[in-house]
Design an enzyme around this catalytic site. Structure first.
Site, PDB file in Angstrom:
ATOM      1  N   GLU A   1       0.844  -1.204   0.000  1.00  0.00           N
ATOM      2  CA  GLU A   1       0.000   0.000   0.000  1.00  0.00           C
ATOM      3  C   GLU A   1       0.881   1.256   0.000  1.00  0.00           C
ATOM      4  OE1 GLU A   1      -2.945   0.203   3.091  1.00  0.00           O
ATOM      5  OE2 GLU A   1      -3.600   2.209   2.480  1.00  0.00           O
TER       6      GLU A   1
ATOM      7  N   ARG B   1       2.682  33.887 -16.991  1.00  0.00           N
ATOM      8  CA  ARG B   1       2.303  34.988 -16.093  1.00  0.00           C
ATOM      9  C   ARG B   1       3.392  36.058 -16.041  1.00  0.00           C
ATOM     10  NH1 ARG B   1      -2.032  37.386 -13.662  1.00  0.00           N
ATOM     11  NH2 ARG B   1      -1.378  38.412 -11.739  1.00  0.00           N
TER      12      ARG B   1
ATOM     13  N   GLN C   1       2.266  28.872  -4.311  1.00  0.00           N
ATOM     14  CA  GLN C   1       2.951  30.144  -4.059  1.00  0.00           C
ATOM     15  C   GLN C   1       3.333  30.822  -5.383  1.00  0.00           C
ATOM     16  OE1 GLN C   1       3.022  31.209  -1.035  1.00  0.00           O
ATOM     17  NE2 GLN C   1       4.131  33.107  -1.394  1.00  0.00           N
ATOM     18  N   LEU C   2       3.868  30.028  -6.293  1.00  0.00           N
ATOM     19  CA  LEU C   2       4.318  30.610  -7.570  1.00  0.00           C
ATOM     20  C   LEU C   2       3.147  30.987  -8.479  1.00  0.00           C
ATOM     21  CD1 LEU C   2       7.463  28.393  -8.212  1.00  0.00           C
ATOM     22  CD2 LEU C   2       7.437  30.846  -7.688  1.00  0.00           C
ATOM     23  N   HIS C   3       1.975  30.471  -8.187  1.00  0.00           N
ATOM     24  CA  HIS C   3       0.774  30.877  -8.935  1.00  0.00           C
ATOM     25  C   HIS C   3       0.181  32.159  -8.347  1.00  0.00           C
ATOM     26  CE1 HIS C   3       0.629  26.879 -10.820  1.00  0.00           C
ATOM     27  NE2 HIS C   3      -0.420  27.232 -11.518  1.00  0.00           N
TER      28      HIS C   3
END
Ligand code: FAD
Length: 379
Positions: free
Chosen positions: A242, A268, A336-338
């Site tokens: 698993e 961006r 964070q980077l977005h």
């Protein structure tokens, strides 16, 4: 980094599985997310295509592919499309093996064909409201009444909790021995077996996670897997596989989060330049790239060791610990980077962030992984 442990047949399998996901899963993801559960029909479709328990013997309808790389591919492709609810790995690599490994010939003949066809969906119920990490602390009991057992107790956080037709339930069988427990296959419709509500969660929205209740459920002896006191050992034995499954999905999830972030920061702009051009962005992404590559090599090696039955519980715990911690770090940096858009549900990174958090908790928390690893070091 190029991976070298897949052969042509694995690549073909991956292509087929990916096409299946593109056709039968991706178009329904939003609808399943809103419903809090996937549609039953997708399980049957996966069964028809041979994606459920591919390792099982042909006499039951499997293809006899006893090679964990196929399970790894399915974990990876599900992570790549960020689908947390259609849990083939839970069905195929976690629950199915209990029946194949500990079931007798009659039980396998009775259950495996329906499981492989996707008609009988599986769940495993260990966790209770007051016992998760400490499995031996569970309170559900199974009392031997001659030709059947009587089950009493409740379970919580059970994945596939609403959809499951067969639930492998762990229950105590000897009040004088806390490690004596059995694994009982409780079937949909058995009297006294009730399901609670679909629990509302931070992430994994398309996955039905439920409470299960057992009130004097009469379970025939024919539904006990293996020894009535051997369940604790069986659970411990299966948890390594698993955890490897978790690791396979976690590295692939980290890769998907990195890719989504790279795409975003190239587009961006801030201060008249792409966000990708800031040194902070490049360094963060370079760190992630490095760590994911290292994690992938380790995970692939664990898969090959597992194929040779050489993967120890300690190394499986290392794989789960490292990869799930890494996944959570990558999705956090990805958000964070977005910037603010990373906090919006419509952006994949947001869902990835929400889905990832449980990985450090279920199938044994990171702290329990450290316990297992340090025990192996004789500390
Ligand atoms: C979405 C979801 C799906 C799940 N699916 C399933 C399922 O299908 N079947 C199933 O049986 N269970 C399932 N679980 C349950 C999951 O495996 C447990 O939540 C997990 O094992 C932790 O148990 P707990 O929640 O009782 O936490 P606890 O055991 O109460 O832990 C609380 C905290 O104490 C820490 N802790 C506990 N013991 C120690 C120790 N010895 N040393 C150091 N720290 C310790 C833990 O690491 C954690 O940080 C699921 C849970 C979730 C949320």
């Amino acid at each position: 980094m190029l991976r070298n442990h897949f052969e042509t047949e694995h690549n073909l399998f991956r292509d087929a599985f990916r096409s299946f996901l593109d056709k039968e899963v991706v178009p329904h993801q939003e609808e399943w997310e809103d419903a809090g559960v996937v549609d039953r029909s997708v399980w049957r479709k996966a069964g028809e295509m041979g994606f459920l328990l591919p390792w099982a013997e042909e006499e039951y309808g499997g293809t006899g592919l006893k090679d964990f790389r196929y399970e790894q591919i399915m974990c990876e492709e599900l992570a790549a499309i960020n689908e947390p609810g259609f849990m083939i790995p839970l069905h195929s690599a976690l629950c199915g093996p209990y029946i194949a490994e500990y079931g007798n010939a009659e039980q396998k003949a009775r259950w495996l064909p329906g499981i492989i066809r996707g008609e009988s969906i599986l769940a495993v119920a260990m966790t209770e409201p007051s016992a998760g990490s400490d499995l031996a602390g569970m309170r559900t009991t199974a009392v031997d009444k001659g030709d059947h057992f009587v089950l009493n107790g409740s379970k919580v956080f059970i994945s596939n909790g609403l959809l499951a037709d067969l639930v492998i339930v762990a229950a105590k069988t000897d009040p004088n021995n806390k490690h004596a427990m059995g694994l009982f296959v409780v079937e949909r419709g058995m009297e006294g077996f009730e399901r609670g509500r679909n629990l509302k969660k931070l992430g994994m929205k398309s996955q039905d996670t439920a409470e299960l209740f057992f009130n004097n459920v009469k379970v025939p002896k024919e539904n006990l897997l293996g020894d009535a006191k051997g369940g604790f050992f069986y659970l411990m034995n299966m948890l390594a596989q698993e955890r490897l499954t978790n690791a396979c999905g976690a590295v692939a999830g980290a890769e998907a989060a990195l890719n989504a972030t790279v795409d975003y920061v190239k587009e961006r702009k801030a201060f008249d330049r792409p966000v990708a051009h800031f040194q902070n962005t490049r360094f963060k992404l370079a760190e992630m790239r490095t760590q994911i590559d290292v994690a992938q090599v380790f995970t692939d090696r664990c898969v090959m060791d597992h194929n040779q039955k050489k993967l120890t519980p300690e190394v499986a715990a290392e794989a789960k610990l490292f990869t799930t911690e890494l996944l959570c770090k990558v999705v956090d940096e990805g958000v964070q980077l977005h910037g603010g858009w990373g906090y919006m549900w419509e952006y994949p990174i947001c869902k990835m962030y929400a889905n990832a958090r449980i990985q450090r908790i279920f199938a044994g928390t990171s702290e329990i992984m450290k316990e297992i690893i340090s025990r192996g070091m004789k500390l």
